[in-house]
Design a protein around this motif. Structure first.
Motif, PDB file in Angstrom:
ATOM      1  N   ARG A 192     -59.741  18.042 -23.059  1.00  0.00           N
ATOM      2  CA  ARG A 192     -59.396  16.631 -23.232  1.00  0.00           C
ATOM      3  C   ARG A 192     -59.185  16.373 -24.728  1.00  0.00           C
ATOM      4  N   GLY A 193     -58.107  15.643 -25.051  1.00  0.00           N
ATOM      5  CA  GLY A 193     -57.834  15.372 -26.466  1.00  0.00           C
ATOM      6  C   GLY A 193     -58.659  14.213 -26.978  1.00  0.00           C
ATOM      7  N   ILE A 194     -58.243  12.979 -26.638  1.00  0.00           N
ATOM      8  CA  ILE A 194     -58.981  11.765 -26.983  1.00  0.00           C
ATOM      9  C   ILE A 194     -59.605  11.224 -25.706  1.00  0.00           C
ATOM     10  N   GLY A 195     -60.915  11.030 -25.690  1.00  0.00           N
ATOM     11  CA  GLY A 195     -61.610  10.488 -24.531  1.00  0.00           C
ATOM     12  C   GLY A 195     -62.436   9.270 -24.903  1.00  0.00           C
ATOM     13  N   ILE A 196     -62.266   8.188 -24.148  1.00  0.00           N
ATOM     14  CA  ILE A 196     -63.037   6.966 -24.356  1.00  0.00           C
ATOM     15  C   ILE A 196     -63.685   6.636 -23.022  1.00  0.00           C
ATOM     16  N   LEU A 197     -65.014   6.737 -22.942  1.00  0.00           N
ATOM     17  CA  LEU A 197     -65.731   6.607 -21.681  1.00  0.00           C
ATOM     18  C   LEU A 197     -66.859   5.597 -21.831  1.00  0.00           C
ATOM     19  N   SER A 198     -66.719   4.451 -21.178  1.00  0.00           N
ATOM     20  CA  SER A 198     -67.738   3.409 -21.198  1.00  0.00           C
ATOM     21  C   SER A 198     -68.539   3.485 -19.910  1.00  0.00           C
ATOM     22  N   ARG A 199     -69.870   3.513 -20.041  1.00  0.00           N
ATOM     23  CA  ARG A 199     -70.721   3.693 -18.872  1.00  0.00           C
ATOM     24  C   ARG A 199     -71.940   2.761 -18.834  1.00  0.00           C
ATOM     25  N   ASP A 200     -72.478   2.328 -19.987  1.00  0.00           N
ATOM     26  CA  ASP A 200     -73.849   1.827 -20.003  1.00  0.00           C
ATOM     27  C   ASP A 200     -74.040   0.410 -20.529  1.00  0.00           C
ATOM     28  N   GLY A 201     -73.016  -0.412 -20.636  1.00  0.00           N
ATOM     29  CA  GLY A 201     -73.234  -1.803 -21.005  1.00  0.00           C
ATOM     30  C   GLY A 201     -72.678  -2.208 -22.345  1.00  0.00           C
ATOM     31  N   GLY A 202     -72.590  -1.290 -23.293  1.00  0.00           N
ATOM     32  CA  GLY A 202     -72.021  -1.622 -24.593  1.00  0.00           C
ATOM     33  C   GLY A 202     -70.507  -1.693 -24.526  1.00  0.00           C
TER      34      GLY A 202
ATOM     35  N   CYS B 183     -64.152  17.469 -25.040  1.00  0.00           N
ATOM     36  CA  CYS B 183     -63.297  16.417 -25.592  1.00  0.00           C
ATOM     37  C   CYS B 183     -63.251  16.576 -27.111  1.00  0.00           C
ATOM     38  N   ALA B 184     -62.070  16.726 -27.653  1.00  0.00           N
ATOM     39  CA  ALA B 184     -61.962  16.938 -29.096  1.00  0.00           C
ATOM     40  C   ALA B 184     -62.485  15.728 -29.871  1.00  0.00           C
ATOM     41  N   PHE B 185     -62.084  14.536 -29.457  1.00  0.00           N
ATOM     42  CA  PHE B 185     -62.644  13.315 -30.044  1.00  0.00           C
ATOM     43  C   PHE B 185     -63.047  12.402 -28.906  1.00  0.00           C
ATOM     44  N   LYS B 186     -64.322  12.045 -28.853  1.00  0.00           N
ATOM     45  CA  LYS B 186     -64.801  11.218 -27.756  1.00  0.00           C
ATOM     46  C   LYS B 186     -65.590  10.027 -28.264  1.00  0.00           C
ATOM     47  N   ILE B 187     -65.443   8.913 -27.553  1.00  0.00           N
ATOM     48  CA  ILE B 187     -66.337   7.771 -27.692  1.00  0.00           C
ATOM     49  C   ILE B 187     -67.034   7.603 -26.349  1.00  0.00           C
ATOM     50  N   GLY B 188     -68.353   7.665 -26.320  1.00  0.00           N
ATOM     51  CA  GLY B 188     -69.131   7.647 -25.082  1.00  0.00           C
ATOM     52  C   GLY B 188     -69.671   9.049 -24.804  1.00  0.00           C
ATOM     53  N   THR B 189     -70.183   9.376 -23.652  1.00  0.00           N
ATOM     54  CA  THR B 189     -70.295   8.479 -22.529  1.00  0.00           C
ATOM     55  C   THR B 189     -71.495   7.530 -22.673  1.00  0.00           C
ATOM     56  N   GLU B 190     -72.449   7.880 -23.517  1.00  0.00           N
ATOM     57  CA  GLU B 190     -73.636   7.048 -23.714  1.00  0.00           C
ATOM     58  C   GLU B 190     -73.255   5.851 -24.578  1.00  0.00           C
ATOM     59  N   THR B 191     -73.258   4.663 -23.962  1.00  0.00           N
ATOM     60  CA  THR B 191     -72.729   3.468 -24.635  1.00  0.00           C
ATOM     61  C   THR B 191     -73.636   2.272 -24.348  1.00  0.00           C
ATOM     62  N   TRP B 192     -74.877   2.345 -24.772  1.00  0.00           N
ATOM     63  CA  TRP B 192     -75.836   1.274 -24.513  1.00  0.00           C
ATOM     64  C   TRP B 192     -75.643   0.092 -25.448  1.00  0.00           C
ATOM     65  N   ASP B 193     -75.026   0.308 -26.598  1.00  0.00           N
ATOM     66  CA  ASP B 193     -74.739  -0.768 -27.540  1.00  0.00           C
ATOM     67  C   ASP B 193     -73.261  -0.703 -27.921  1.00  0.00           C
ATOM     68  N   ASP B 194     -72.752  -1.771 -28.526  1.00  0.00           N
ATOM     69  CA  ASP B 194     -71.321  -1.874 -28.797  1.00  0.00           C
ATOM     70  C   ASP B 194     -70.841  -0.809 -29.776  1.00  0.00           C
ATOM     71  N   ILE B 195     -69.543  -0.504 -29.654  1.00  0.00           N
ATOM     72  CA  ILE B 195     -68.856   0.393 -30.585  1.00  0.00           C
ATOM     73  C   ILE B 195     -67.567  -0.309 -30.989  1.00  0.00           C
ATOM     74  N   GLU B 196     -67.354  -0.490 -32.294  1.00  0.00           N
ATOM     75  CA  GLU B 196     -66.184  -1.248 -32.719  1.00  0.00           C
ATOM     76  C   GLU B 196     -65.689  -0.805 -34.090  1.00  0.00           C
ATOM     77  N   ASP B 197     -64.407  -1.086 -34.310  1.00  0.00           N
ATOM     78  CA  ASP B 197     -63.762  -0.808 -35.601  1.00  0.00           C
ATOM     79  C   ASP B 197     -63.799   0.685 -35.925  1.00  0.00           C
ATOM     80  N   VAL B 198     -63.101   1.452 -35.094  1.00  0.00           N
ATOM     81  CA  VAL B 198     -62.994   2.906 -35.268  1.00  0.00           C
ATOM     82  C   VAL B 198     -61.535   3.249 -35.522  1.00  0.00           C
ATOM     83  N   THR B 199     -61.281   4.004 -36.575  1.00  0.00           N
ATOM     84  CA  THR B 199     -59.928   4.445 -36.922  1.00  0.00           C
ATOM     85  C   THR B 199     -59.905   5.970 -36.980  1.00  0.00           C
ATOM     86  N   VAL B 200     -58.954   6.567 -36.256  1.00  0.00           N
ATOM     87  CA  VAL B 200     -58.766   8.021 -36.273  1.00  0.00           C
ATOM     88  C   VAL B 200     -57.308   8.279 -36.615  1.00  0.00           C
ATOM     89  N   THR B 201     -57.060   8.986 -37.703  1.00  0.00           N
ATOM     90  CA  THR B 201     -55.683   9.179 -38.143  1.00  0.00           C
ATOM     91  C   THR B 201     -55.500  10.544 -38.800  1.00  0.00           C
TER      92      THR B 201
END
Length: 443
Positions: A264-274, A237-255
């Motif tokens: 995979r270009g942009i991947g956002i994968l929530s798995r663990d509660g955050g 994945c060129a740019f990924k958020i996750g897969t390990e997400t035990w705490d929150d992730i917020e306010d991300v800007t990619v431009t």
């Protein structure tokens, strides 16, 4: 006045271990209250080095710092965090402030020494245990990485853990496209991070924002992160958020980024509660194609997936997500996939152009790994990524799109808004493609 490593007479032949000389020079700078250590042209092989506060490691053009091939050279200091069960690291700092690595020199991870020479039938090169990460900074503040290069990392390359006020500019990471788990840049539970003007290429994720499961002292959200004007390449994945997400992730800007030669270009994968919220992507171009099957993804330009890793832990929701002014070519489809309705919500896709192309492999599959293997539903890594489902012959988690390959597929997404979405498809449609370019399922 900067101190030069040459004053400490290292061997600088690329084979003799220079760890003790390098650490002695670093400690000399620390004893003086801080400053800069300049590494002159030459080849320096080293095991673990620890960096102090108020310190700059400056690699002059022609200077190459080479990671030792011997696991024993990394045992003196162990990182608190781990990657692939390894705590080994080349350059390490814990609870430090004002650390810089700069210059036109290079860090060489000597990655070939840590992998099998041949790939298996899924394209996977089996690694040795306890591979070292190249840079691990934990709970540090005012971190600057600027202008130098890293090549052939054997493991996650730069892993920033629970750091604040990070500036990365003109960094080059160029890893082998055949070595797994060699993420270029991992931003883990960090705050106030700015990454710009960098080239990041790896078989695994190029940039990954995550919140891993780690000691309580390092657990915190990831927030206020901006990525701009970067060139990204990855077979995962060129740019990924996750897969390990035990705490929150917020306010991300990619431009202003370009994604090329990627799975995979942009991947956002929530798995663990955050939970994840306020994620903005704009002014991007992409070129996505199929990678060897050991890599997660099916040439998806935009991919969002929310599902449990552990059946007893509900994954965090993904909300307030925007994709705007995005254009490119891909062999797969845009896929937003929630295991339960509403786990993905408030999504805006606007001014997006996708040209779908015919691949040399069978199309019509999506990939929601990890985890998927029912024999070990909470497992990680090889156990969940590569176990084959005897009913399909594919890895668990690789499934067919209902009715064939669409251009955009959304399942269980609440408040999905599509504006000015243009999808160009082959005519006539190849076998196994869905006649509808957009398919939105609410269940």
């Amino acid at each position: 006045m900067p101190l030069s490593l040459a004053d400490f007479h290292p061997a600088a032949d690329g084979e003799t271990l220079d760890t003790a000389v390098l650490q002695r020079a670093i400690d000399h700078v620390m004893a003086a209250g801080g400053g800069c250590l300049t590494i002159p042209p030459g080849r320096y092989r080293s095991g673990t080095l620890t960096l102090p506060s108020n310190f700059e490691l400056h690699l002059e053009a022609g200077a190459v710092l080479i990671a030792s091939r011997d696991v024993a050279d990394y045992q003196g200091i162990q990182a608190q965090s781990s990657a692939e069960k390894s705590h080994n690291v080349l350059l390490y700092a814990l609870n430090r402030r004002n650390i810089t690595i700069s210059g036109k020199g290079c860090i060489d991870g000597d990655g070939e020494a840590w992998f099998a020479a041949e790939r298996d039938d899924q394209g996977y090169r089996l690694p040795l245990a306890d591979r070292p990460r190249i840079i691990v900074f934990e709970a540090c503040e005012q971190v600057t990485l600027e202008a130098f290069s890293i090549v052939q990392a054997p493991m996650w390359t730069v892993h920033l853990v629970s750091c604040r006020h990070v500036h990365i500019d003109h960094l080059t990471i160029d890893n082998s496209m055949t070595m797994p788990n060699t993420d270029a840049l991992d931003i883990d539970s960090c705050e106030a991070v700015f990454v710009s003007n960098s080239y990041l290429s790896a078989a695994d994720d190029a940039i990954c924002i995550k919140t891993t499961h780690k000691p309580a002292s390092l657990r915190r959200p990831a927030r206020q992160i901006m990525i701009t004007n970067c060139l990204l390449r990855s077979y995962s994945c060129a740019f990924k958020i996750g897969t390990e997400t035990w705490d929150d992730i917020e306010d991300v800007t990619v431009t202003g980024c370009t994604i090329f030669d990627s799975n995979r270009g942009i991947g956002i994968l929530s798995r663990d509660g955050g939970a994840m919220r306020r994620l903005l992507f704009s002014n991007l171009t992409f070129a996505c194609h199929y990678a060897p099957p050991c890599h997660w993804g099916k040439a998806d330009p935009l991919f969002v997936s929310v599902r449990s890793r552990d059946p007893l832990i509900q994954p965090g929701i993904v909300e307030q997500l925007q994709f705007a002014n995005v254009s490119g070519v891909a062999e797969g489809a845009i896929n937003l996939h929630a295991a339960q309705p509403g786990w993905i919500r408030d999504v805006l896709i606007t001014q997006v152009q996708l040209r779908q192309t015919v691949a040399q492999v069978e199309q019509g599959y999506y990939d929601v790994r990890p985890p998927c293997n029912p024999v070990s539903p909470t497992g990680m890594g090889l156990d969940n990524a590569y176990k084959l489902n005897p009913e399909t012959g594919e890895a668990f988690g690789v499934e067919r799109y209902p009715g064939g390959l669409p251009g955009l597929y959304a399942r269980g997404v609440e408040n999905l808004q599509l504006h000015n979405l243009a999808i160009e498809r082959p005519s006539p449609l190849p076998p196994g493609w869905h006649p509808d370019s957009v398919r939105v399922l609410t269940e």
